[in-house]
Design an enzyme around this catalytic site. Structure first.
Site, PDB file in Angstrom:
ATOM      1  N   GLU A 170       0.815  -1.182   0.038  1.00  0.00           N
ATOM      2  CA  GLU A 170       0.082   0.014   0.074  1.00  0.00           C
ATOM      3  C   GLU A 170       0.711   1.257  -0.084  1.00  0.00           C
ATOM      4  OE1 GLU A 170      -3.299  -0.264   2.508  1.00  0.00           O
ATOM      5  OE2 GLU A 170      -3.944   1.759   2.223  1.00  0.00           O
ATOM      6  N   ARG A 171       0.732   2.306  -0.986  1.00  0.00           N
ATOM      7  CA  ARG A 171       1.277   3.316  -1.126  1.00  0.00           C
ATOM      8  C   ARG A 171       2.785   2.961  -1.387  1.00  0.00           C
ATOM      9  NH1 ARG A 171      -3.165   5.543  -1.964  1.00  0.00           N
ATOM     10  NH2 ARG A 171      -4.611   5.552  -0.294  1.00  0.00           N
ATOM     11  N   LYS A 302      -3.406  -0.493  14.312  1.00  0.00           N
ATOM     12  CA  LYS A 302      -4.228   0.786  13.763  1.00  0.00           C
ATOM     13  C   LYS A 302      -5.564   0.226  14.404  1.00  0.00           C
ATOM     14  CE  LYS A 302      -5.661   2.623   9.382  1.00  0.00           C
ATOM     15  NZ  LYS A 302      -5.381   2.829   7.734  1.00  0.00           N
ATOM     16  N   GLU A 306      -9.933   4.393   9.982  1.00  0.00           N
ATOM     17  CA  GLU A 306     -10.287   4.176   8.570  1.00  0.00           C
ATOM     18  C   GLU A 306     -10.985   2.604   8.436  1.00  0.00           C
ATOM     19  OE1 GLU A 306      -6.397   5.007   6.466  1.00  0.00           O
ATOM     20  OE2 GLU A 306      -7.407   6.865   5.961  1.00  0.00           O
ATOM     21  N   ASP A 378      -1.880  14.267   7.068  1.00  0.00           N
ATOM     22  CA  ASP A 378      -1.521  13.181   6.609  1.00  0.00           C
ATOM     23  C   ASP A 378      -0.155  13.089   5.487  1.00  0.00           C
ATOM     24  OD1 ASP A 378      -1.437  10.059   6.033  1.00  0.00           O
ATOM     25  OD2 ASP A 378      -3.123  10.291   4.563  1.00  0.00           O
ATOM     26  N   GLU A 406       3.748   9.063  -1.015  1.00  0.00           N
ATOM     27  CA  GLU A 406       2.289   9.041  -1.132  1.00  0.00           C
ATOM     28  C   GLU A 406       1.732  10.454  -2.089  1.00  0.00           C
ATOM     29  OE1 GLU A 406      -0.124   7.564   2.196  1.00  0.00           O
ATOM     30  OE2 GLU A 406      -1.991   8.203   1.050  1.00  0.00           O
TER      31      GLU A 406
HETATM   32  C1  GCV Z   1      -1.898   2.286   5.637  1.00  0.00           C
HETATM   33  C2  GCV Z   1      -3.828   7.581   4.535  1.00  0.00           C
HETATM   34  C3  GCV Z   1      -3.305   6.616   3.410  1.00  0.00           C
HETATM   35  C4  GCV Z   1      -3.442   4.961   3.802  1.00  0.00           C
HETATM   36  C5  GCV Z   1      -2.808   4.781   4.879  1.00  0.00           C
HETATM   37  C6  GCV Z   1      -3.444   5.461   6.169  1.00  0.00           C
HETATM   38  C7  GCV Z   1      -2.754   5.197   7.407  1.00  0.00           C
HETATM   39  O1  GCV Z   1      -4.828   7.195   4.644  1.00  0.00           O
HETATM   40  O2  GCV Z   1      -3.771   7.089   2.223  1.00  0.00           O
HETATM   41  O3  GCV Z   1      -2.927   4.286   2.547  1.00  0.00           O
HETATM   42  O4  GCV Z   1      -3.156   3.222   5.333  1.00  0.00           O
HETATM   43  O5  GCV Z   1      -3.035   6.946   5.868  1.00  0.00           O
HETATM   44  O6  GCV Z   1      -1.632   5.725   7.851  1.00  0.00           O
HETATM   45  O7  GCV Z   1      -2.996   4.411   8.298  1.00  0.00           O
END
Ligand code: GCV
Length: 688
Positions: A170-171, A302, A306, A378, A406
């Site tokens: 991811e990213r 986490k 989200e 972010d 990102e």
């Molecule tokens: C891993 C942002 C990013 C997500 C990331 C999130 C986080 O939203 O776009 O890709 O998820 O941060 O740091 O948990």
């Protein structure tokens, strides 16, 4: 030997060109004794076997026993490993060093020129070795060495956002995950090379999987497993070999875990952190993990963020959640890294992390670290520092930085993050002159600095050869937040591109100026942010400009632009301590670079030099593009001075970088023009 499948990055060990220098290195390093006692020491021996033939053009002679001979040599060990080391360096001085610290000293021993690498722990021997090899790779003298080094932050962690079993990151913009989860416990050479890269810059922990433990970031051929299943016994068994690879380089293994794991993996119908069965489940799971990986570092979580589950699902708070998992790790010396990335329930997301976590200061268990992103939004190109730093004196804190780009052009734009991180570290949380910059934090045993990783399967590792620099710089900055950015960058460039001064100077300049350019074309440079496209397509996500999607983040209207975060707005400014809060509260004293983050101002508001806000935004957007063009030209001048593969790759990326910077400039300036109705003084922005 160079790898065909992937680049050697900064560990190239090319032959030292200067004969005299090579002779000097040979005198002290062609023979070596490395204490025979630990996985770390065997990694040191392997590194000499790789490096010395490359640097000197001849094999290194590695003794099995402490030498008594009449030749110069290199000795690597703790003082108790060898009388020569104990005689050459004060044992007290070595024992005073923090874990990871080391001493490098040129000494005369029985009439011969020798070198000592010593440390209180074997991890320090690994770091000392890489330091010595770096000196040789950059042609520095080693005849008069007296180096004493120790890390500022005890924990220097990499967070992989790799999505296990989907092989994606991811990213991540460097291709699919290097970790071939399905084939574990089989190991790839690449794992060891990754461990070497990380250890060479002092990183001592790696979280192997994404913080999003349930959600794959994009569809994949494999839908058999998800990240949370890494905690299954058979998966943990598969991880032991990988953990050993990292252990050899002083790197502890960690995992991201899903807060609802007791339900997902166990047969419980709750994950309530105060439930006895849930706590027992975590205890048993921790026992199992440590049984297999005795030096396991801990869990990253986490939660309530989200869409991930968390203690709020049971009307509990973050302390309840973190402490329940921490109690399970505590008997093993493990730690919970609990992320403070929460937003969604406040109109201005910037205020939420502080509102949520500051009242909990002092309540977290001793083995919990609250991990906080550098800014309140972010990982934007520039953000003011999070208000939580300096606000939780009774809690162990971790600073989370993003190595991957990102929001700074992903694998395409050459945006170097070290200057941004320096701005974070230099930020004085009190501005009272008493030495409370962010760089002075993260010194307690449970604290540290964390980087969101950027590597993937690509030949370049990071998707862009120049962006290997961000990984290198992260390690250096985590080791020493007060480091000199120019020196770090030069060191990276010299190891990566060789000893050609012109190449090194150009690379240093390109990297140094790239971040400010990105801020200019992606934001206009007055504190605006978060104006990117949020597309469904993975590669478009957070890459292209689309300010229309985020009206609340830039606050543009006919009467002005920016977000009021003062006492008449969301109140974010007041979360800082005075006099910082006071300074941000007024547009007169707020630094221009953060102005529109804290204030909604008329388009024709006059800045200190008399330029209006809207004109400055236009100017910065245009200047940013000009700057990228200049950097592209600088790079183009290096043709023929570096290998074709890397030259061409970066040159092509720069063409695309310029095109995308123009796109950002055009979209942003037209947005400013449409809202303000004020034309650009220089007529560069077309009337719509
Ligand atoms: C891993 C942002 C990013 C997500 C990331 C999130 C986080 O939203 O776009 O890709 O998820 O941060 O740091 O948990």
């Amino acid at each position: 030997m160079p790898h065909e499948q992937y680049d050697d990055c900064w560990l190239r060990y090319e032959r030292v060109a200067d004969d005299a220098r090579r002779d000097a290195y040979r005198r002290r390093c062609a023979h070596a004794y490395v204490a025979e006692k630990s996985p770390e020491c065997s990694a040191v021996r392997d590194e000499f076997r790789r490096a010395i033939p490359g640097l000197l053009g001849e094999d290194v002679h590695l003794w099995q026993h402490p030498p008594t001979t009449a030749e110069g040599f290199l000795a690597v060990g703790t003082p108790e490993d060898m009388a020569m080391i104990a005689d050459s360096v004060s044992v007290d001085a070595v024992e005073d060093l923090a874990d990871g610290g080391y001493i490098l000293r040129s000494v005369e021993w029985e009439g011969q020129d020798c070198l000592v690498v010593t440390a209180p722990t074997d991890r320090g021997l690994v770091y000392g070795t890489f330091h010595l090899l770096r000196l040789m790779a950059t042609g520095e003298p080693i005849d008069d060495l007296d180096v004493r080094e120790e890390p500022a932050a005890p924990n220097r962690l990499l967070n992989q956002w790799d999505t296990p079993f989907h092989r994606s990151v991811e990213r991540g913009y460097g291709g699919e995950s290097i970790f071939d989860w399905e084939r574990l416990p089989d190991l790839r050479d690449r794992y060891e090379d990754y461990a070497r890269l990380l250890a060479s810059v002092g990183i001592n922990g790696i979280v192997l999987n994404n913080v999003n433990t349930t959600k794959p970031d994009r569809p994949s051929a494999s839908d058999a497993f998800e990240g949370w299943q890494l905690l299954e016994r058979r998966r943990l068994e598969d991880l032991t070999g990988l953990a050993s690879v990292f252990r050899r380089y002083g790197i502890r293994t960690y995992l991201s875990v899903n807060f609802a794991a007791p339900m997902l993996l166990g047969d419980l119908d709750t994950a309530d952190p105060l439930d006895d069965d849930v706590r027992a489940w975590w205890r048993e799971k921790a026992d199992e993990v440590y049984d297999l990986i005795p030096d396991f570092g801990g869990f990253l979580v986490k939660a309530d963020s989200e869409g991930q589950p968390g203690p709020y699902d049971y009307d509990r708070d973050h302390v309840d959640g973190a402490n329940a998992i921490a109690q399970a790790l505590e008997p093993h010396g493990g730690r919970v890294w609990w992320r403070a990335f929460v937003y969604g329930s406040h109109e201005d997301r910037a205020v939420q992390a502080y509102d949520t976590f500051e009242p909990l200061d002092g309540d977290f268990a001793d083995n919990v670290t609250v991990q906080i992103k550098n800014g309140p939004i972010d990982f934007q190109p520039r953000e003011p520092v999070s208000t939580l730093f300096g606000a939780m004196p009774e809690t162990d804190l971790g600073l989370e930085l993003q190595i991957t780009g990102e929001y700074t052009g992903q694998g395409v734009h050459a945006t170097y993050h070290l200057p941004m991180w320096k701005e974070v570290f230099d930020f004085d949380t009190r501005a009272d002159g008493e030495g409370t910059p962010v760089s002075s934090f993260f010194r307690n045993p449970g604290e540290g600095i964390v980087g969101v990783g950027s590597v993937g399967e690509d030949h370049s590792w990071t998707g862009h050869y120049l962006m290997q620099s961000n990984l290198y710089a992260f390690g250096c900055a985590a080791w020493d937040p007060e480091c000199d950015p120019e020196a770090v960058t030069r060191e990276w460039a010299a190891q990566t591109f060789g000893a050609d001064d012109e190449v090194v100077e150009t690379v240093v300049e390109v990297l140094r100026d790239s971040w400010e350019a990105c801020i200019d074309y992606e934001t206009g440079g007055l504190g605006l942010m978060h104006m990117m496209h949020n597309g469904e397509e993975y590669l478009e996500n957070h890459y292209y400009p689309s300010p229309g999607e985020w009206p609340g983040y830039h606050g543009a209207s006919e009467d002005g632009i920016g977000v009021d975060r003062t006492s008449t707005g969301s109140g974010y400014a007041a979360q800082y301590r005075d006099p910082v809060a006071e300074r941000f509260e007024s547009p007169e004293t707020c630094p221009e670079k953060y102005l529109l983050f804290f204030h909604h101002l008329p388009w024709d508001y006059e800045l200190a030099d008399g330029t209006t806000v809207v004109q400055r935004l236009y100017d910065n957007c245009f200047d940013g593009v000009e700057e990228v063009r200049r950097l592209r030209d600088e790079w183009a001048d290096l043709e023929g001075r570096i290998d074709e593969r890397r030259f061409r790759h970066v040159a092509e990326r720069f063409d695309e970088h310029v095109a995308q910077a123009e796109r950002w400039r055009d979209v942003l300036t037209e947005t400013f023009r449409d809202y303000s109705g004020i034309p650009d003084e220089q007529g560069r922005v077309p009337e719509s």
